[in-house]
Design a protein around this motif. Structure first.
Motif, short mmCIF file in Angstrom:
data_model
loop_
_atom_site.label_atom_id
_atom_site.label_comp_id
_atom_site.label_asym_id
_atom_site.label_seq_id
_atom_site.Cartn_x
_atom_site.Cartn_y
_atom_site.Cartn_z
N ASN A 72 2.02 -18.78 3.88
CA ASN A 72 2.00 -18.11 2.58
C ASN A 72 2.97 -16.94 2.58
OD1 ASN A 72 1.20 -17.53 -0.07
ND2 ASN A 72 -0.43 -16.16 0.59
N LEU A 73 4.19 -17.20 3.03
CA LEU A 73 5.18 -16.13 3.16
C LEU A 73 5.43 -15.43 1.83
CD1 LEU A 73 7.28 -14.55 4.79
CD2 LEU A 73 8.90 -16.43 4.37
N GLU A 74 5.47 -16.19 0.75
CA GLU A 74 5.76 -15.58 -0.55
C GLU A 74 4.66 -14.60 -0.96
OE1 GLU A 74 3.80 -19.57 -1.61
OE2 GLU A 74 4.89 -18.64 0.03
N GLY A 75 3.41 -14.96 -0.66
CA GLY A 75 2.31 -14.07 -1.00
C GLY A 75 2.35 -12.78 -0.20
N ARG A 76 2.69 -12.89 1.06
CA ARG A 76 2.78 -11.71 1.93
C ARG A 76 3.92 -10.79 1.48
NH1 ARG A 76 -0.40 -12.77 6.39
NH2 ARG A 76 -0.93 -14.97 6.67
N LEU A 77 5.08 -11.40 1.20
CA LEU A 77 6.21 -10.59 0.75
C LEU A 77 5.92 -9.93 -0.60
CD1 LEU A 77 9.26 -12.85 1.70
CD2 LEU A 77 8.66 -10.64 2.71
N ASP A 78 5.26 -10.67 -1.47
CA ASP A 78 4.92 -10.13 -2.78
C ASP A 78 4.04 -8.89 -2.64
OD1 ASP A 78 5.00 -10.24 -5.63
OD2 ASP A 78 2.97 -11.01 -5.62
N THR A 79 3.04 -8.97 -1.76
CA THR A 79 2.13 -7.83 -1.54
C THR A 79 2.87 -6.63 -0.98
OG1 THR A 79 0.26 -9.32 -1.15
CG2 THR A 79 0.07 -7.07 -0.32
N ILE A 80 3.71 -6.87 0.01
CA ILE A 80 4.45 -5.78 0.65
C ILE A 80 5.44 -5.14 -0.32
CG2 ILE A 80 6.13 -5.22 2.47
CD1 ILE A 80 4.90 -7.56 4.09
N LEU A 81 6.20 -5.96 -1.02
CA LEU A 81 7.24 -5.44 -1.91
C LEU A 81 6.66 -4.72 -3.13
CD1 LEU A 81 9.75 -8.42 -1.72
CD2 LEU A 81 10.04 -6.16 -0.71
N LYS A 106 3.89 -3.14 -3.19
CA LYS A 106 3.35 -1.88 -2.70
C LYS A 106 4.45 -0.84 -2.56
CE LYS A 106 0.61 0.08 1.08
NZ LYS A 106 -0.08 -0.20 2.36
N GLU A 107 5.62 -1.28 -2.10
CA GLU A 107 6.75 -0.37 -1.88
C GLU A 107 7.59 -0.15 -3.14
OE1 GLU A 107 7.34 1.32 0.90
OE2 GLU A 107 5.58 0.43 1.89
N TYR A 108 7.63 -1.19 -3.99
CA TYR A 108 8.49 -1.13 -5.19
C TYR A 108 7.67 -1.55 -6.40
CZ TYR A 108 12.14 -1.03 -1.63
OH TYR A 108 12.92 -0.70 -0.55
N GLY A 109 6.67 -0.76 -6.71
CA GLY A 109 5.76 -1.10 -7.81
C GLY A 109 6.41 -1.18 -9.17
N HIS A 112 6.92 -8.58 7.44
CA HIS A 112 7.38 -7.18 7.50
C HIS A 112 8.81 -7.08 8.01
CE1 HIS A 112 4.05 -4.64 6.22
NE2 HIS A 112 3.21 -5.48 6.80
N GLU A 113 9.19 -7.96 8.94
CA GLU A 113 10.57 -7.95 9.45
C GLU A 113 11.55 -8.29 8.32
OE1 GLU A 113 11.77 -6.94 12.21
OE2 GLU A 113 9.94 -6.73 13.41
N ILE A 114 11.18 -9.24 7.48
CA ILE A 114 12.05 -9.60 6.35
C ILE A 114 12.15 -8.44 5.37
CG2 ILE A 114 12.31 -11.14 4.36
CD1 ILE A 114 11.00 -13.35 5.99
N GLU A 115 11.02 -7.82 5.05
CA GLU A 115 11.02 -6.70 4.11
C GLU A 115 11.87 -5.55 4.64
OE1 GLU A 115 9.81 -2.77 2.71
OE2 GLU A 115 9.16 -3.60 4.63
#
Length: 344
Positions: free
Chosen positions: A81-90, A92-95, A331-334
């Protein structure tokens, strides 16, 4: 008289053609081909995860940051679920920024599948394309060199895809395609053509996997993908492939191997790609090819092989990620996207 005969003959042959066409279309419907647009079989039978997005309007010049994910099972929705993880991280950082993710990675898909899928999305434009895959290629090596084909047509999956794409007229008439399919079938029988599976390795051919015949094909497929991204103006991130082969352990492909990994609910035995040493050699070869390509083409490159620690708690098997591993991966991708200022 002659004119009437000519008109009658023309009408007769037109009716005969239409009846034949209708009957043949009805016959291929049972094989999964849409009646009106048989070419869409590529979406119905092969690349099914393209279906939800291929008709979407996706643009890189609007307020939404669109990210396309290409790869194999490791980065696919069911596995990480890489897209879901990236979506959550991004978020949070770029609301204040809108993100849209399109994950078309698929289990067993190789560099060729990923290039073909990306090419099929010809009307869409993405702000970022992420590529991660280097292990599934190895299955194609498990065949004698004389039977290997650079376009992977020694695997029936690709042979059928190539035949379908070789007949762009199929929506107008299915007759040439079915003639071609019949000729191919007869030729295969007469020449005793050897096909191998796209999903597993025949033990009798596993020894041939030590010869990494896929290096040139992998390079061509990725070069085509890079060129397509450049022509479309899509930014592309290519990542080296991270693995964990337990040190001083001889993997067998049996359940006992799992004690050397994180103990996930789902894991894949290394032998579904070939003999462990050959699989490791193949991934290393493909990583070398990828590194050369990104250097020569000035493509954005994330060295995931170096970024992911060789830690058994991060891996379910030699390539799939545990929960902590998937979190670290995302997190490495972000962090890479931030370093490269891709979100400004």
């Amino acid at each position: 008289m002659r004119l009437r005969l000519l008109i009658f003959s023309s009408i007769f042959f037109l009716i005969l053609f239409l009846l034949t066409e209708i009957l043949l279309r009805l016959s291929v419907v049972f094989l999964g081909y849409p009646f009106l647009k048989p070419s869409d079989n590529i979406y119905k039978s092969y690349y099914t995860n393209l279906e939800p997005i291929r008709k979407k309007v996706i643009k890189s010049d609007d307020a939404v940051f669109d990210i396309l994910i290409l790869g194999g099972s490791v980065v696919s929705t069911p596995w990480s679920n890489l897209e879901g993880r990236l979506d959550t991280i991004l978020k949070k950082e770029y609301g204040d920024k809108k993100f849209a993710f399109y994950n078309i990675a698929g289990a067993g898909h190789t560099s060729l599948d990923n290039y073909l899928k990306y090419k099929l999305l010809e009307k869409q434009r993405f702000d970022l394309v992420v590529y991660y895959e280097a292990i599934n290629e190895n299955r194609a090596n498990n065949i004698p060199a004389k039977d290997f084909r650079n376009d992977y047509s020694h695997i029936k999956w690709y042979s059928d895809i190539h035949l379908l794409q070789a007949h762009p007229e199929i929506n107008f008439t299915v007759i040439p395609y079915l003639v071609g399919r019949t000729i191919q079938y007869i030729s295969d029988k007469l020449t005793h053509k050897v096909y191998i599976s796209q999903e597993k390795v025949d033990p009798q051919y596993a020894a041939y996997g030590s010869d990494i015949k896929t290096a040139a094909s992998y390079e061509k497929n990725l070069a085509d993908l890079i060129e397509t991204a450049k022509l479309r103006g899509d930014k592309l991130i290519m990542m080296s492939y991270a693995t964990y082969f337990p040190p001083n352990v001889k993997l067998t492909g049996e359940q006992i191997d799992m004690k050397h990994f994180a103990g996930c609910m789902y894991a894949s035995p290394v032998t579904i790609w070939g003999k462990p040493d050959n699989v490791k050699k193949g991934i290393e070869t493909h990583n070398q090819v990828l590194r050369k390509l990104v250097q020569n083409n000035k493509v954005l490159f994330l060295d995931m092989e170096a970024a992911m620690p060789k830690d058994s708690t991060l891996f379910c098997d030699v390539c799939h990620l545990s929960e902590p591993g998937a979190q670290r991966f995302a997190h490495e991708i972000e962090r890479f996207m931030v370093r490269q200022k891709l979100l400004k």
